[in-house]
Design a protein around this motif. Sequence first.
Motif, PDB file in Angstrom:
ATOM      1  N   LYS A   3       6.070  14.316  -9.833  1.00 26.04           N
ATOM      2  CA  LYS A   3       6.519  13.089 -10.490  1.00 26.04           C
ATOM      3  C   LYS A   3       6.812  12.010  -9.449  1.00 26.04           C
ATOM      4  N   GLN A   4       7.503  12.380  -8.381  1.00 22.46           N
ATOM      5  CA  GLN A   4       7.788  11.425  -7.303  1.00 22.46           C
ATOM      6  C   GLN A   4       6.498  10.907  -6.677  1.00 22.46           C
ATOM      7  N   ASP A   5       5.531  11.800  -6.485  1.00 20.06           N
ATOM      8  CA  ASP A   5       4.245  11.388  -5.907  1.00 20.06           C
ATOM      9  C   ASP A   5       3.523  10.399  -6.824  1.00 20.06           C
ATOM     10  N   ARG A   6       3.545  10.659  -8.137  1.00 16.80           N
ATOM     11  CA  ARG A   6       2.910   9.731  -9.091  1.00 16.80           C
ATOM     12  C   ARG A   6       3.602   8.375  -9.060  1.00 16.80           C
ATOM     13  N   GLU A   7       4.933   8.386  -9.057  1.00 19.92           N
ATOM     14  CA  GLU A   7       5.680   7.120  -9.015  1.00 19.92           C
ATOM     15  C   GLU A   7       5.342   6.353  -7.743  1.00 19.92           C
ATOM     16  N   ARG A   8       5.275   7.048  -6.637  1.00 15.48           N
ATOM     17  CA  ARG A   8       4.958   6.388  -5.364  1.00 15.48           C
ATOM     18  C   ARG A   8       3.542   5.808  -5.406  1.00 15.48           C
ATOM     19  N   ARG A   9       2.594   6.546  -5.979  1.00 16.72           N
ATOM     20  CA  ARG A   9       1.217   6.034  -6.097  1.00 16.72           C
ATOM     21  C   ARG A   9       1.180   4.773  -6.947  1.00 16.72           C
ATOM     22  N   ILE A  10       1.929   4.772  -8.043  1.00 11.90           N
ATOM     23  CA  ILE A  10       1.969   3.604  -8.932  1.00 11.90           C
ATOM     24  C   ILE A  10       2.529   2.398  -8.183  1.00 11.90           C
ATOM     25  N   VAL A  11       3.646   2.591  -7.499  1.00 12.79           N
ATOM     26  CA  VAL A  11       4.299   1.499  -6.773  1.00 12.79           C
ATOM     27  C   VAL A  11       3.411   1.010  -5.626  1.00 12.79           C
ATOM     28  N   ASP A  12       2.836   1.934  -4.869  1.00 11.66           N
ATOM     29  CA  ASP A  12       1.959   1.539  -3.764  1.00 11.66           C
ATOM     30  C   ASP A  12       0.733   0.781  -4.275  1.00 11.66           C
ATOM     31  N   CYS A  13       0.168   1.236  -5.369  1.00  8.48           N
ATOM     32  CA  CYS A  13      -0.995   0.562  -5.942  1.00  8.48           C
ATOM     33  C   CYS A  13      -0.617  -0.842  -6.419  1.00  8.48           C
ATOM     34  N   ARG A  62       1.773  -2.707  -5.352  1.00  9.58           N
ATOM     35  CA  ARG A  62       2.027  -3.528  -4.156  1.00  9.58           C
ATOM     36  C   ARG A  62       0.707  -3.981  -3.530  1.00  9.58           C
ATOM     37  N   ASP A  63      -0.250  -3.068  -3.430  1.00  5.57           N
ATOM     38  CA  ASP A  63      -1.557  -3.420  -2.855  1.00  5.57           C
ATOM     39  C   ASP A  63      -2.276  -4.475  -3.687  1.00  5.57           C
ATOM     40  N   ILE A  64      -2.274  -4.293  -4.995  1.00  5.70           N
ATOM     41  CA  ILE A  64      -2.927  -5.273  -5.874  1.00  5.70           C
ATOM     42  C   ILE A  64      -2.254  -6.631  -5.719  1.00  5.70           C
ATOM     43  N   ALA A  65      -0.935  -6.641  -5.754  1.00  5.75           N
ATOM     44  CA  ALA A  65      -0.194  -7.908  -5.653  1.00  5.75           C
ATOM     45  C   ALA A  65      -0.451  -8.590  -4.312  1.00  5.75           C
ATOM     46  N   GLU A  66      -0.458  -7.831  -3.230  1.00  3.11           N
ATOM     47  CA  GLU A  66      -0.691  -8.426  -1.911  1.00  3.11           C
ATOM     48  C   GLU A  66      -2.108  -8.992  -1.798  1.00  3.11           C
ATOM     49  N   ASN A  67      -3.068  -8.339  -2.446  1.00  6.12           N
ATOM     50  CA  ASN A  67      -4.466  -8.794  -2.358  1.00  6.12           C
ATOM     51  C   ASN A  67      -4.834  -9.858  -3.383  1.00  6.12           C
ATOM     52  N   ASP A  68      -4.299  -9.729  -4.611  1.00 10.34           N
ATOM     53  CA  ASP A  68      -4.750 -10.585  -5.713  1.00 10.34           C
ATOM     54  C   ASP A  68      -3.636 -11.354  -6.406  1.00 10.34           C
ATOM     55  N   TRP A 127       0.558 -11.371  -8.121  1.00 10.09           N
ATOM     56  CA  TRP A 127       1.254 -10.633  -9.183  1.00 10.09           C
ATOM     57  C   TRP A 127       0.597 -10.744 -10.556  1.00 10.09           C
ATOM     58  N   PRO A 128      -0.036 -11.863 -10.907  1.00  7.55           N
ATOM     59  CA  PRO A 128      -0.692 -11.895 -12.224  1.00  7.55           C
ATOM     60  C   PRO A 128      -1.761 -10.807 -12.391  1.00  7.55           C
ATOM     61  N   ALA A 129      -2.328 -10.332 -11.290  1.00  9.42           N
ATOM     62  CA  ALA A 129      -3.357  -9.290 -11.360  1.00  9.42           C
ATOM     63  C   ALA A 129      -2.774  -7.896 -11.598  1.00  9.42           C
ATOM     64  N   VAL A 130      -1.465  -7.760 -11.457  1.00  9.89           N
ATOM     65  CA  VAL A 130      -0.827  -6.450 -11.645  1.00  9.89           C
ATOM     66  C   VAL A 130      -0.505  -6.273 -13.121  1.00  9.89           C
ATOM     67  N   THR A 131      -1.346  -5.513 -13.778  1.00 13.72           N
ATOM     68  CA  THR A 131      -1.144  -5.191 -15.195  1.00 13.72           C
ATOM     69  C   THR A 131      -1.108  -3.679 -15.331  1.00 13.72           C
ATOM     70  N   THR A 132      -0.491  -3.206 -16.392  1.00 15.27           N
ATOM     71  CA  THR A 132      -0.450  -1.755 -16.585  1.00 15.27           C
ATOM     72  C   THR A 132      -1.861  -1.204 -16.782  1.00 15.27           C
ATOM     73  N   ARG A 133      -2.712  -1.955 -17.438  1.00 19.99           N
ATOM     74  CA  ARG A 133      -4.094  -1.489 -17.639  1.00 19.99           C
ATOM     75  C   ARG A 133      -4.812  -1.343 -16.288  1.00 19.99           C
ATOM     76  N   ARG A 134      -4.690  -2.348 -15.431  1.00 24.61           N
ATOM     77  CA  ARG A 134      -5.357  -2.274 -14.128  1.00 24.61           C
ATOM     78  C   ARG A 134      -4.769  -1.150 -13.288  1.00 24.61           C
ATOM     79  N   LEU A 135      -3.448  -1.031 -13.280  1.00 22.09           N
ATOM     80  CA  LEU A 135      -2.819   0.064 -12.533  1.00 22.09           C
ATOM     81  C   LEU A 135      -3.314   1.413 -13.028  1.00 22.09           C
ATOM     82  N   ALA A 136      -3.356   1.583 -14.342  1.00 18.98           N
ATOM     83  CA  ALA A 136      -3.812   2.850 -14.919  1.00 18.98           C
ATOM     84  C   ALA A 136      -5.246   3.148 -14.484  1.00 18.98           C
ATOM     85  N   ASN A 137      -6.100   2.135 -14.503  1.00 17.05           N
ATOM     86  CA  ASN A 137      -7.484   2.329 -14.074  1.00 17.05           C
ATOM     87  C   ASN A 137      -7.576   2.674 -12.589  1.00 17.05           C
ATOM     88  N   GLU A 138      -6.810   1.957 -11.770  1.00 15.75           N
ATOM     89  CA  GLU A 138      -6.868   2.159 -10.314  1.00 15.75           C
ATOM     90  C   GLU A 138      -6.400   3.547  -9.900  1.00 15.75           C
TER      91      GLU A 138
END
Length: 190
Positions: free
Chosen positions: A11-21, A23-29, A31-42
Motif C-alpha cells: 500500500k505504501q509503495d502504491r501511494e508513493r508511486r501515485i505521488v511520484d507520478c 509530481r512528475d506530471i506536474a513538473e513536466n506539464d 498541475w492542470p495535467a494532473v488528473t485522476t484518469r491520467r494518473l490511473a493510466n500512467e
Amino acid sequence: MGVRERKAREKQDRERRIVDCARDIAENDGWPAVTTRRLANEIEYSPPVLYSHFPDGRDGIVSAVALLGFRDFTHIMRQVLDEAGDADLKKFISAYLDFATQNPATYEAMFSMQLGVRFAHESTPPELRDAFAVLVSAVGGEQTRNAETKAELFWSALHGISVLTHGQRLSPDKRRARVDTLAELFGSAK
C-alpha cells in the motif's frame, strides 16, 4: 514477513508511486495535467484504487506532493545550513531560490495551492513545522528576538522573489544583487 506487513508495504509503495507520478506530471506539464484518469493510466491502476489511497482525489494527491516537497526542502536546506553555517545567509537564500526554480510545480503545491493542511496551527503537520524551523534557524534561531516573526518576513521575501522570478517579473541579471541585499537585511538583524 507476514501477510499484514506485506500488504501494508505494498500500500505504501502504491501511494508513493501515485505521488511520484503526480509530481512528475506536474513538473513536466503543470498541475492542470494532473488528473485522476491520467494518473490511473500512467501507473496502470484503476481510478478507484487511487481514491482508495486518496479519498479526496486530486486534492489529497496535491497535499501529499506538497508534504513530500516540504520533506525534500527541509533536507536540502538543513544541509546548506550545516555546510555554510549561519555565517553565510547568501548560500541559504540561493539554495531556496534554486529549489523553487528547479521544482516549480512542487513549490507551487507547497506554497500557493490550497492544501488540506493548516499552517501555523496546532494541527500543522511535522513536515511544515520542520520546514519553518529551518527558516527560523537561517535567521538566527530561537535565541533571537521575534525569531518566528523574522522568519515569516524572511520567508515572505524569499517566496515573493521566487514567484516573481518564475513569472518573469524580475530581471534575471539582478539575482545576485537581490541575494546580497536580502542577506544583508536579514543577516545584520540577528
